[in-house]
Design a protein around this motif. Structure first.
Motif, PDB file in Angstrom:
ATOM      1  N   LEU A   1      56.407  58.115  66.603  1.00 16.79           N
ATOM      2  CA  LEU A   1      55.729  57.792  65.346  1.00 16.79           C
ATOM      3  C   LEU A   1      54.223  57.609  65.494  1.00 16.79           C
ATOM      4  CD1 LEU A   1      58.243  55.277  63.717  1.00 16.79           C
ATOM      5  CD2 LEU A   1      58.007  57.723  63.274  1.00 16.79           C
ATOM      6  N   GLU A   2      53.703  57.826  66.682  1.00 15.37           N
ATOM      7  CA  GLU A   2      52.275  57.630  66.933  1.00 15.37           C
ATOM      8  C   GLU A   2      51.377  58.354  65.927  1.00 15.37           C
ATOM      9  OE1 GLU A   2      49.036  58.399  70.523  1.00 15.37           O
ATOM     10  OE2 GLU A   2      51.143  58.078  71.027  1.00 15.37           O
ATOM     11  N   PRO A   3      51.703  59.589  65.522  1.00 15.11           N
ATOM     12  CA  PRO A   3      50.822  60.281  64.566  1.00 15.11           C
ATOM     13  C   PRO A   3      50.651  59.566  63.223  1.00 15.11           C
ATOM     14  CG  PRO A   3      52.311  61.849  65.606  1.00 15.11           C
ATOM     15  CD  PRO A   3      52.789  60.483  65.990  1.00 15.11           C
ATOM     16  N   ILE A   4      51.664  58.801  62.787  1.00 14.80           N
ATOM     17  CA  ILE A   4      51.520  58.105  61.498  1.00 14.80           C
ATOM     18  C   ILE A   4      51.234  56.614  61.683  1.00 14.80           C
ATOM     19  CG2 ILE A   4      52.904  59.774  60.215  1.00 14.80           C
ATOM     20  CD1 ILE A   4      55.235  57.775  60.301  1.00 14.80           C
ATOM     21  N   LEU A   5      51.292  56.140  62.930  1.00 16.50           N
ATOM     22  CA  LEU A   5      50.873  54.767  63.217  1.00 16.50           C
ATOM     23  C   LEU A   5      49.378  54.699  63.500  1.00 16.50           C
ATOM     24  CD1 LEU A   5      53.792  53.524  65.511  1.00 16.50           C
ATOM     25  CD2 LEU A   5      53.120  52.471  63.350  1.00 16.50           C
ATOM     26  N   CYS A   6      48.874  55.729  64.123  1.00 19.39           N
ATOM     27  CA  CYS A   6      47.445  55.785  64.497  1.00 19.39           C
ATOM     28  C   CYS A   6      46.776  56.907  63.727  1.00 19.39           C
ATOM     29  CB  CYS A   6      47.299  56.016  66.003  1.00 19.39           C
ATOM     30  SG  CYS A   6      48.164  54.830  67.034  1.00 19.39           S
ATOM     31  N   CYS A   7      46.361  56.626  62.504  1.00 20.80           N
ATOM     32  CA  CYS A   7      45.741  57.683  61.694  1.00 20.80           C
ATOM     33  C   CYS A   7      44.834  57.085  60.623  1.00 20.80           C
ATOM     34  CB  CYS A   7      46.825  58.561  61.043  1.00 20.80           C
ATOM     35  SG  CYS A   7      47.884  57.684  59.873  1.00 20.80           S
ATOM     36  N   ASP A   8      43.918  57.875  60.154  1.00 21.41           N
ATOM     37  CA  ASP A   8      43.047  57.543  59.012  1.00 21.41           C
ATOM     38  C   ASP A   8      42.183  56.303  59.230  1.00 21.41           C
ATOM     39  OD1 ASP A   8      44.253  59.693  57.738  1.00 21.41           O
ATOM     40  OD2 ASP A   8      45.762  58.430  56.758  1.00 21.41           O
ATOM     41  N   GLY A   9      41.999  55.887  60.471  1.00 25.13           N
ATOM     42  CA  GLY A   9      41.151  54.740  60.745  1.00 25.13           C
ATOM     43  C   GLY A   9      41.705  53.421  60.252  1.00 25.13           C
ATOM     44  N   ARG A  10      43.014  53.373  59.946  1.00 25.71           N
ATOM     45  CA  ARG A  10      43.635  52.140  59.463  1.00 25.71           C
ATOM     46  C   ARG A  10      44.206  51.340  60.632  1.00 25.71           C
ATOM     47  NH1 ARG A  10      47.983  52.774  57.940  1.00 25.71           N
ATOM     48  NH2 ARG A  10      48.340  54.891  58.664  1.00 25.71           N
ATOM     49  N   CYS A  11      44.491  50.073  60.381  1.00 24.23           N
ATOM     50  CA  CYS A  11      45.192  49.231  61.346  1.00 24.23           C
ATOM     51  C   CYS A  11      46.693  49.254  61.038  1.00 24.23           C
ATOM     52  CB  CYS A  11      44.686  47.789  61.288  1.00 24.23           C
ATOM     53  SG  CYS A  11      43.045  47.562  61.999  1.00 24.23           S
ATOM     54  N   SER A  12      47.494  49.468  62.060  1.00 21.94           N
ATOM     55  CA  SER A  12      48.947  49.397  61.930  1.00 21.94           C
ATOM     56  C   SER A  12      49.470  48.343  62.892  1.00 21.94           C
ATOM     57  CB  SER A  12      49.589  50.746  62.234  1.00 21.94           C
ATOM     58  OG  SER A  12      49.190  51.727  61.306  1.00 21.94           O
TER      59      SER A  12
ATOM     60  N   GLY B   1      43.597  51.625  66.574  1.00 23.13           N
ATOM     61  CA  GLY B   1      43.986  50.920  65.355  1.00 23.13           C
ATOM     62  C   GLY B   1      45.405  50.409  65.350  1.00 23.13           C
ATOM     63  N   LEU B   2      46.103  50.489  66.495  1.00 26.70           N
ATOM     64  CA  LEU B   2      47.485  50.011  66.579  1.00 26.70           C
ATOM     65  C   LEU B   2      47.515  48.685  67.339  1.00 26.70           C
ATOM     66  CD1 LEU B   2      50.528  50.465  66.147  1.00 26.70           C
ATOM     67  CD2 LEU B   2      50.568  51.708  68.319  1.00 26.70           C
ATOM     68  N   TYR B   3      48.150  47.667  66.730  1.00 25.75           N
ATOM     69  CA  TYR B   3      48.236  46.339  67.323  1.00 25.75           C
ATOM     70  C   TYR B   3      49.699  45.920  67.432  1.00 25.75           C
ATOM     71  CZ  TYR B   3      43.216  46.036  66.431  1.00 25.75           C
ATOM     72  OH  TYR B   3      41.858  46.268  66.424  1.00 25.75           O
ATOM     73  N   SER B   4      50.003  45.228  68.517  1.00 30.60           N
ATOM     74  CA  SER B   4      51.377  44.801  68.761  1.00 30.60           C
ATOM     75  C   SER B   4      51.440  43.292  68.916  1.00 30.60           C
ATOM     76  CB  SER B   4      51.918  45.480  70.028  1.00 30.60           C
ATOM     77  OG  SER B   4      53.260  45.087  70.284  1.00 30.60           O
ATOM     78  N   SER B   5      52.475  42.679  68.323  1.00 29.08           N
ATOM     79  CA  SER B   5      52.694  41.244  68.437  1.00 29.08           C
ATOM     80  C   SER B   5      54.163  40.968  68.723  1.00 29.08           C
ATOM     81  CB  SER B   5      52.292  40.519  67.147  1.00 29.08           C
ATOM     82  OG  SER B   5      50.919  40.686  66.874  1.00 29.08           O
ATOM     83  N   VAL B   6      54.412  39.808  69.333  1.00 25.49           N
ATOM     84  CA  VAL B   6      55.759  39.414  69.728  1.00 25.49           C
ATOM     85  C   VAL B   6      56.125  38.111  69.027  1.00 25.49           C
ATOM     86  CG1 VAL B   6      57.230  38.769  71.668  1.00 25.49           C
ATOM     87  CG2 VAL B   6      55.479  40.514  71.979  1.00 25.49           C
ATOM     88  N   THR B   7      57.358  38.024  68.549  1.00 18.13           N
ATOM     89  CA  THR B   7      57.823  36.804  67.895  1.00 18.13           C
ATOM     90  C   THR B   7      59.083  36.279  68.570  1.00 18.13           C
ATOM     91  OG1 THR B   7      59.328  37.843  66.300  1.00 18.13           O
ATOM     92  CG2 THR B   7      56.991  37.699  65.683  1.00 18.13           C
TER      93      THR B   7
END
Length: 348
Positions: free
Chosen positions: A154-165, A216-222
């Motif tokens: 899914l990297e192409p739609i997670l990292c695109c358009d300069g947005r944060c995912s 622009g891709l950030y990961s968090s753990v809960t």
């Protein structure tokens, strides 16, 4: 702007509770996708959500994170449906064939570690792992590697358009460094594959931030805390229902002493929901965000430093990339062999 949210393991428990909370927060501004293995249960979950939020956009996606081909096919379907993905909640997980050590349990009941024992299961739970059709360890694949492949696909739609995912993991307080080694990341030689897979998820989240924050891709753990879900009940599958009923008042009393006993899926989803409302670039990549519930029943989120390091995180990341290459080669060989078989059958 409408936000696209995909949740794995969304048909029950914490995943379903998260979906309900997200829709209650903003049912009109979300496109919600429930990625589930069992489509009958997924349809029931969707119906329940739409009963509460008739105008919501709730789609279903069949995906089994223990199957490489299922993950790849599901990811292709996601990319056909959506041109971007804002939130990817990685909630699916299993703890198969749990073995409960009654002797250790009763010893723990009368020790100073009773609260920690209930909260983490440390010392009283072991599991018998299985092997998937792809030849991988089942717990490792379901809880970590299937999600790793999903992110890669899914990297192409997670990292695109300069947005944060955001990628947001449901980890566990049962994620212990002592159960994990990079050399045996699938935990073939141990008896605590669940703990190992959750610790590996914590490590991989750090690696994601190291390699993808600049895209622009950030990961968090809960951590959801101690929650009564099917996974919890599965720890003692032969336990009579009335004994669980008798234990519940004890659990409620324990919650007065510790805020980790969230008990309900709604409470357990607190940190997952809290992260939905945060700016991802402001979050600590080395923190695990815990769902907590006070003795009075108030929910809140608290970050706690994880017992992880960059060196082990990077080593795991490289091993996962290596395994990905091997798995993809085998998948291509299977597909090629399948085409040859169909071709031969057609000729005959």
């Amino acid at each position: 702007m409408t936000k696209v949210v995909l949740v794995t393991g969304a048909n029950s428990g914490i995943g379903l509770a998260l979906c309900e909370r997200l829709l209650s927060h903003d049912s009109e501004g979300l496109q919600l996708c429930l990625a589930c293995r069992n489509m009958q249960r997924a349809q029931a979950a969707r119906s329940a959500l739409l009963a509460s939020h008739p105008g919501a956009q709730v789609a279903l996606l069949q995906m089994d994170t223990s199957s490489v081909s299922s993950v790849v096919a599901a990811a292709q379907e996601v990319k056909l449906r959506y041109n971007r993905l804002d939130y990817l909640y990685l909630n699916a997980g299993i703890m198969p064939n749990p073995q409960f050590d009654l002797t250790a349990f009763f010893k723990g009941l009368f020790s100073s570690r009773v609260i920690a024992m209930f909260a983490t299961g440390e010392g009283i739970l072991t599991q018998k792992d299985g092997v998937t059709a792809d030849g991988l360890q089942e717990v490792f694949t379901t809880n970590l590697f299937g999600h790793f492949l999903l992110i890669r696909e899914l990297e192409p739609i997670l990292c695109c358009d300069g947005r944060c995912s955001q990628v947001i993991w449901t980890s566990s307080s049962n994620a212990h460094r002592s159960t994990f080694t990079v050399e045996d990341m699938q935990h073939q030689g141990g008896t605590q594959p669940y703990s190992s897979s959750k610790y590996a998820s914590d490590l991989f989240s750090l690696a994601l931030n190291t390699h993808y924050n600049d895209k622009g891709l950030y990961s968090s753990v809960t951590c959801p805390g101690f929650v009564m879900t099917s996974l919890t009940y599965g720890i003692l599958p032969s336990f009579p229902a009335f004994l669980w009923t008798l234990l519940m008042p004890i659990f409620w009393l324990i919650r007065i002493l510790t805020n980790t006993f969230t008990l309900t899926p709604y409470n357990g989803a607190e940190a997952l929901f809290w992260l939905f409302k945060q700016k991802p670039e402001s979050l600590d990549p080395r923190a695990k965000y815990h769902s907590l519930t006070s003795g009075l029943g108030n929910n809140y989120t608290q970050p706690r430093k994880m017992d992880i390091d960059s060196e082990t995180s990077e080593a795991l990341y490289q091993k996962l990339l290596q395994l990905e290459g091997e798995v993809r080669r085998r998948l291509k060989e299977k597909q090629r062999d399948s085409k040859l078989v169909h071709s031969s059958a057609g000729l005959s």
